[in-house]
Scaffold this motif. Sequence first.
Motif, mmCIF file in Angstrom:
data_model
loop_
_atom_site.group_PDB
_atom_site.id
_atom_site.type_symbol
_atom_site.label_atom_id
_atom_site.label_comp_id
_atom_site.label_asym_id
_atom_site.label_seq_id
_atom_site.Cartn_x
_atom_site.Cartn_y
_atom_site.Cartn_z
ATOM 1 N N MET A 79 0.828 -1.204 0.000
ATOM 2 C CA MET A 79 0.000 0.000 0.000
ATOM 3 C C MET A 79 0.867 1.261 0.000
ATOM 4 O O MET A 79 0.613 2.209 -0.743
ATOM 5 C CB MET A 79 -0.931 0.018 1.210
ATOM 6 C CG MET A 79 -1.850 1.228 1.250
ATOM 7 S SD MET A 79 -2.675 1.459 2.831
ATOM 8 C CE MET A 79 -1.382 2.289 3.744
ATOM 9 N N THR A 80 1.904 1.260 0.815
ATOM 10 C CA THR A 80 2.799 2.419 0.888
ATOM 11 C C THR A 80 3.479 2.654 -0.455
ATOM 12 O O THR A 80 3.545 3.790 -0.939
ATOM 13 C CB THR A 80 3.855 2.203 1.996
ATOM 14 O OG1 THR A 80 3.170 1.963 3.223
ATOM 15 C CG2 THR A 80 4.762 3.413 2.130
ATOM 16 N N TYR A 81 3.960 1.605 -1.073
ATOM 17 C CA TYR A 81 4.600 1.714 -2.382
ATOM 18 C C TYR A 81 3.614 2.263 -3.420
ATOM 19 O O TYR A 81 3.952 3.130 -4.222
ATOM 20 C CB TYR A 81 5.138 0.347 -2.795
ATOM 21 C CG TYR A 81 5.970 0.381 -4.046
ATOM 22 C CD1 TYR A 81 7.239 0.952 -4.052
ATOM 23 C CD2 TYR A 81 5.489 -0.164 -5.229
ATOM 24 C CE1 TYR A 81 8.004 0.977 -5.203
ATOM 25 C CE2 TYR A 81 6.241 -0.145 -6.388
ATOM 26 C CZ TYR A 81 7.499 0.429 -6.370
ATOM 27 O OH TYR A 81 8.245 0.458 -7.516
ATOM 28 N N ALA A 82 2.381 1.772 -3.386
ATOM 29 C CA ALA A 82 1.365 2.244 -4.322
ATOM 30 C C ALA A 82 1.032 3.718 -4.075
ATOM 31 O O ALA A 82 0.868 4.490 -5.022
ATOM 32 C CB ALA A 82 0.104 1.396 -4.199
ATOM 33 N N LEU A 83 0.935 4.113 -2.820
ATOM 34 C CA LEU A 83 0.633 5.514 -2.505
ATOM 35 C C LEU A 83 1.753 6.436 -2.960
ATOM 36 O O LEU A 83 1.507 7.565 -3.389
ATOM 37 C CB LEU A 83 0.385 5.687 -1.006
ATOM 38 C CG LEU A 83 -0.875 5.048 -0.452
ATOM 39 C CD1 LEU A 83 -0.911 5.190 1.065
ATOM 40 C CD2 LEU A 83 -2.125 5.648 -1.085
ATOM 41 N N LEU A 84 2.990 5.975 -2.883
ATOM 42 C CA LEU A 84 4.136 6.781 -3.307
ATOM 43 C C LEU A 84 4.205 6.955 -4.823
ATOM 44 O O LEU A 84 4.908 7.836 -5.308
ATOM 45 C CB LEU A 84 5.442 6.154 -2.818
ATOM 46 C CG LEU A 84 5.766 6.387 -1.349
ATOM 47 C CD1 LEU A 84 6.934 5.518 -0.924
ATOM 48 C CD2 LEU A 84 6.060 7.858 -1.086
ATOM 49 N N SER A 85 3.467 6.135 -5.558
ATOM 50 C CA SER A 85 3.535 6.212 -7.015
ATOM 51 C C SER A 85 3.041 7.551 -7.557
ATOM 52 O O SER A 85 3.381 7.924 -8.675
ATOM 53 C CB SER A 85 2.756 5.060 -7.650
ATOM 54 O OG SER A 85 1.370 5.213 -7.419
ATOM 55 N N GLU A 86 2.250 8.256 -6.791
ATOM 56 C CA GLU A 86 1.763 9.571 -7.224
ATOM 57 C C GLU A 86 2.290 10.695 -6.340
ATOM 58 O O GLU A 86 1.709 11.768 -6.295
ATOM 59 C CB GLU A 86 0.232 9.571 -7.250
ATOM 60 C CG GLU A 86 -0.326 8.637 -8.316
ATOM 61 C CD GLU A 86 -1.835 8.711 -8.420
ATOM 62 O OE1 GLU A 86 -2.425 9.729 -8.008
ATOM 63 O OE2 GLU A 86 -2.412 7.743 -8.924
ATOM 64 N N GLY A 87 3.350 10.437 -5.623
ATOM 65 C CA GLY A 87 3.954 11.466 -4.795
ATOM 66 C C GLY A 87 3.797 11.174 -3.311
ATOM 67 O O GLY A 87 2.932 10.407 -2.902
ATOM 68 N N ALA A 88 4.639 11.820 -2.520
ATOM 69 C CA ALA A 88 4.668 11.570 -1.081
ATOM 70 C C ALA A 88 3.531 12.258 -0.329
ATOM 71 O O ALA A 88 3.350 12.021 0.857
ATOM 72 C CB ALA A 88 6.005 12.026 -0.511
ATOM 73 N N TRP A 89 2.748 13.061 -0.994
ATOM 74 C CA TRP A 89 1.701 13.816 -0.303
ATOM 75 C C TRP A 89 0.628 12.914 0.308
ATOM 76 O O TRP A 89 -0.110 13.345 1.199
ATOM 77 C CB TRP A 89 1.076 14.845 -1.244
ATOM 78 C CG TRP A 89 0.311 14.250 -2.398
ATOM 79 C CD1 TRP A 89 0.803 13.860 -3.608
ATOM 80 C CD2 TRP A 89 -1.088 13.980 -2.437
ATOM 81 N NE1 TRP A 89 -0.184 13.354 -4.403
ATOM 82 C CE2 TRP A 89 -1.373 13.426 -3.708
ATOM 83 C CE3 TRP A 89 -2.136 14.154 -1.549
ATOM 84 C CZ2 TRP A 89 -2.646 13.045 -4.091
ATOM 85 C CZ3 TRP A 89 -3.405 13.766 -1.936
ATOM 86 C CH2 TRP A 89 -3.647 13.223 -3.193
ATOM 87 N N ARG A 90 0.553 11.658 -0.110
ATOM 88 C CA ARG A 90 -0.443 10.738 0.460
ATOM 89 C C ARG A 90 0.067 9.982 1.689
ATOM 90 O O ARG A 90 -0.696 9.270 2.336
ATOM 91 C CB ARG A 90 -0.866 9.718 -0.588
ATOM 92 C CG ARG A 90 -1.707 10.300 -1.675
ATOM 93 C CD ARG A 90 -2.216 9.211 -2.568
ATOM 94 N NE ARG A 90 -3.116 9.755 -3.571
ATOM 95 C CZ ARG A 90 -3.307 9.216 -4.744
ATOM 96 N NH1 ARG A 90 -2.672 8.119 -5.075
ATOM 97 N NH2 ARG A 90 -4.137 9.755 -5.594
ATOM 98 N N LEU A 91 1.316 10.129 2.017
ATOM 99 C CA LEU A 91 1.889 9.370 3.121
ATOM 100 C C LEU A 91 1.250 9.619 4.489
ATOM 101 O O LEU A 91 1.310 8.744 5.353
ATOM 102 C CB LEU A 91 3.395 9.578 3.195
ATOM 103 C CG LEU A 91 4.185 8.858 2.098
ATOM 104 C CD1 LEU A 91 5.667 9.074 2.277
ATOM 105 C CD2 LEU A 91 3.858 7.380 2.044
ATOM 106 N N PRO A 92 0.614 10.759 4.743
ATOM 107 C CA PRO A 92 -0.065 10.906 6.037
ATOM 108 C C PRO A 92 -1.126 9.831 6.310
ATOM 109 O O PRO A 92 -1.505 9.615 7.459
ATOM 110 C CB PRO A 92 -0.692 12.299 5.959
ATOM 111 C CG PRO A 92 0.235 13.059 5.071
ATOM 112 C CD PRO A 92 0.680 12.044 4.035
#
Length: 173
Positions: A79-92
């Motif tokens: 999930m973390t890898y997938a979220l990073l695919s469009e930028g780090a702004w989703r990491l929260p």
Amino acid sequence: MSEEVRTRFWSKVQKSDGCWEWLAGKNPYNLLSDPSLYPYDQCAPLFYPFPAVLATLPLAPLPDTLAATLWIGLTVGLMTYALLSEGAWRLPILASLPLWAAVFQVQWTPLLMVIWAWPAALPLFLFKPNIGLALSTKKLSPKGIIGCLVVLTLSLILLPTWPADWLQSARDS
């Protein structure tokens, strides 16, 4: 939920019973779980579609605590890898209470979030279609649709009656 109940819940609901029953040549949907595992429900059949049983099959031989830990590590990592695919702004999202509740309860939610980020991961919706279908409508891809057809075909070859058995299991609950 105590550690013992949590790992027993993982064992009954997500992997061992469905996997072991199928590997023994039995229909996993004919199995009723131990009532002591469900303090809020006396008996619960296998609620998951057969592709979910197949997805957890590699974890079946492992001790429940190790299997649950690996499941959460793999699903949250993906999930973390997938979220990073469009930028780090989703990491929260990683700091959110719903994610940590899903981790604590060894849920499918982190894996299903991958569908939201990667359209080619559409076959994951077959593991928990009641939620996965809604997530899959964000963007459909030809690769995702082909992947779904492959997973669905494989699951039907391995247990042809599973869709009817699964629906009956849900109806009986």
